[in-house]
Scaffold this motif. Structure first.
Motif, PDB file in Angstrom:
ATOM      1  N   GLY A 180       0.882  -1.308   0.121  1.00 14.31           N
ATOM      2  CA  GLY A 180      -0.003  -0.046   0.132  1.00 14.31           C
ATOM      3  C   GLY A 180       1.052   1.143   0.174  1.00 14.31           C
ATOM      4  O   GLY A 180       0.541   2.206  -0.703  1.00 14.31           O
ATOM      5  N   GLY A 181       1.896   1.225   0.830  1.00 17.12           N
ATOM      6  CA  GLY A 181       2.836   2.463   0.886  1.00 17.12           C
ATOM      7  C   GLY A 181       3.584   2.643  -0.600  1.00 17.12           C
ATOM      8  O   GLY A 181       3.826   3.990  -0.719  1.00 17.12           O
ATOM      9  N   GLU A 182       3.948   1.793  -1.186  1.00 15.01           N
ATOM     10  CA  GLU A 182       4.515   1.811  -2.389  1.00 15.01           C
ATOM     11  C   GLU A 182       3.744   2.543  -3.328  1.00 15.01           C
ATOM     12  O   GLU A 182       3.950   3.452  -4.223  1.00 15.01           O
ATOM     13  N   TRP A 183       2.452   2.397  -3.589  1.00 14.06           N
ATOM     14  CA  TRP A 183       1.602   2.992  -4.512  1.00 14.06           C
ATOM     15  C   TRP A 183       1.442   4.459  -3.909  1.00 14.06           C
ATOM     16  O   TRP A 183       1.267   5.360  -4.879  1.00 14.06           O
ATOM     17  N   ALA A 184       1.203   4.608  -2.702  1.00 13.75           N
ATOM     18  CA  ALA A 184       0.839   6.032  -2.421  1.00 13.75           C
ATOM     19  C   ALA A 184       2.105   6.943  -2.659  1.00 13.75           C
ATOM     20  O   ALA A 184       1.933   8.206  -3.403  1.00 13.75           O
ATOM     21  N   ALA A 185       3.236   6.366  -2.373  1.00 11.61           N
ATOM     22  CA  ALA A 185       4.520   7.155  -2.856  1.00 11.61           C
ATOM     23  C   ALA A 185       4.742   7.369  -4.164  1.00 11.61           C
ATOM     24  O   ALA A 185       5.038   8.610  -4.693  1.00 11.61           O
ATOM     25  N   GLY A 186       4.606   6.333  -4.954  1.00 11.34           N
ATOM     26  CA  GLY A 186       4.939   6.166  -6.264  1.00 11.34           C
ATOM     27  C   GLY A 186       3.872   7.064  -7.090  1.00 11.34           C
ATOM     28  O   GLY A 186       4.320   7.689  -8.059  1.00 11.34           O
ATOM     29  N   ALA A 187       2.592   7.239  -6.855  1.00 13.35           N
ATOM     30  CA  ALA A 187       1.591   7.869  -7.463  1.00 13.35           C
ATOM     31  C   ALA A 187       1.656   9.270  -7.301  1.00 13.35           C
ATOM     32  O   ALA A 187       1.522  10.213  -8.358  1.00 13.35           O
ATOM     33  N   VAL A 188       2.090   9.898  -6.203  1.00 10.57           N
ATOM     34  CA  VAL A 188       2.244  11.227  -5.941  1.00 10.57           C
ATOM     35  C   VAL A 188       3.598  11.637  -6.328  1.00 10.57           C
ATOM     36  O   VAL A 188       3.711  12.967  -7.052  1.00 10.57           O
TER      37      VAL A 188
END
Length: 433
Positions: free
Chosen positions: A137-145
């Motif tokens: 979950g954290g990977e998507w949040a950081a990557g998308a931003v």
């Protein structure tokens, strides 16, 4: 076109200069391209890690004598943990930066994918998948931003959406790994090697550390926070006028995620049980689904900038409902079902291309990681209940009926929430908001 306010309160938007799909890439400078490929690779490997479990779920059920509902629980727990990981990962991205957070989260879920390869019973697998979900979950949040802030507003939908297409590539890699490993190894061993392959994303961290830079807008905001000592609060996205945005966006993502997982998590099992296909022979059917998904991501990325995020969500939620009903409820031959896999993957994936850019544009920079990370992963967490619920309902009705019931309900919620949200296409982001 929608609008936003700048530092002076003036409404600012960006016009679409070039409507072609790859216009954003042609105009990219080298650092931007490195960021693009790093995020695309991260999302592909993220998708590979998640999709490994649905592909080996039949082996797990047979080997450890668990029922479908219990087996689906491991998928649900992974996604529930990803909701927490996404919120915390997004918050961390607002506090220490997007790139550092991306590095940490990729390492985290890679390590726990490897741990899954060595578990000795279902309870251990459940715990390992939950811990993997935190990084997932954290990977998507950081990557998308990171991607949303690195791209000019007129190209944001296509760029972020094209990164999203990496999920289909990762899914394809998982299916390819399954076809190879289950062809040459006994099932009791092959599933462990599948999880071991899921540790490969750790190699991406070396590229991130060397070549990918923090977006200027995020770096400026972080510097301002460090100088003033005013840090964003973890619960700030639930206060004031931001609260309505957080609620509606979370419901929209719950619908789109719930529908997607109800389909993709159980379709492999549907093919091998109700359609009587072997694990290897089902690969062709899944390939049609994956190709449709990949094309859907690219078309959705183009449409996100062409017609706007909101229309993309409305049109494709209705399309997904129609196709899933046909796929699961009509008396189709296996040959027709194979053909129908393409539109199923297409409609069940295309709308995701607009989600990342949409969430980026809904929140101010100082809260973007927290807001985007929470909404997307709250939706993923609640959507995580759908694999479990589909599995549980399939004990009293057919798996096809269970998939259809929950997928249609989820896409209906997606349509209603998207209808209530504003259009954000073209919003210009600012470092001091």
């Amino acid at each position: 076109m929608s609008s936003t306010t700048g530092p002076s309160g003036a409404i600012q938007t960006a016009e679409i200069e070039d409507s072609s799909l790859l216009a954003f890439y042609r105009d990219m400078k080298l650092p931007e391209r490195r960021t693009f490929w790093a995020c695309a690779a991260g999302w592909a490997l993220d998708g590979m890690d998640f999709m490994i479990y649905p592909l080996v779920i039949g082996t797990i059920i047979t080997m450890w004598k668990v029922d479908a509902g219990t087996a689906g629980l491991a998928g649900t727990v992974t996604l529930l943990a990803s909701a927490v990981g996404g919120w915390l990962g997004g918050y961390l991205a607002d506090r220490i930066g997007r790139v550092k957070t991306l590095q940490l989260t990729i390492l985290w879920f890679s390590v726990f994918s490897l741990v899954c390869a060595f578990v000795q019973n279902f309870d251990q697998l459940l715990i390992a998948r939950a811990l993997l979900g935190l990084g997932f979950g954290g990977e998507w949040a950081a990557g998308a931003v990171l991607m949303g802030e690195s791209i000019r507003p007129q190209y944001r939908g296509r760029a972020v959406g094209s990164v999203q297409s990496g999920w289909a590539v990762g899914w394809g890699l998982a299916v390819l790994s399954q076809a190879v490993l289950f062809s040459y190894l006994p099932a009791e061993t092959a599933w462990r090697w599948m999880f071991a392959v899921g540790a490969l994303p750790a190699l991406l961290v070396f590229f991130l550390r060397r070549y990918v830079e923090e977006p200027e807008i995020a770096a400026a905001t972080l510097a301002k926070q460090n100088a003033s000592g005013e840090r964003p609060g973890l619960a700030e996205i639930f206060k004031g006028p931001i609260l309505k945005t957080t609620i509606l966006a979370s419901l929209a993502v719950t619908g789109c995620q719930g529908g997607y997982y109800a389909i993709t998590f159980w379709v492999p099992r549907f093919l091998t049980t109700e359609r009587k296909l072997s694990v290897v022979s089902s690969t062709g059917y899944l390939s049609a689904l994956i190709i449709g998904s990949f094309v859907g991501y690219l078309v959705g990325a183009w449409l996100a900038d062409k017609i706007g995020r909101r229309k993309l969500f409305l049109y494709f939620s209705l399309g997904a409902i129609a196709v899933i009903i046909a796929y699961t409820q009509l008396p189709l031959t296996n040959e027709i079902l194979w053909v129908l896999g393409f539109p199923l993957g297409f409609f069940a994936s295309a709308y995701f291309s607009g989600v990342g850019a949409f969430l980026t544009e809904l929140y101010p920079t100082r809260l973007r990681g927290s807001g985007q990370g929470f909404c997307y992963n709250f939706g993923r967490g609640i959507g995580a209940l759908f694999p479990f619920l589909v599995g549980a309902l399939s004990t009293t009705t057919s798996l096809a009926n269970a998939i259809a019931i929950f997928a249609v309900a989820a896409y209906g919620l997606f349509f209603l929430a998207a209808f209530a949200l504003p259009e954000t296409r073209g919003r210009i982001l600012h470092a001091d908001t």
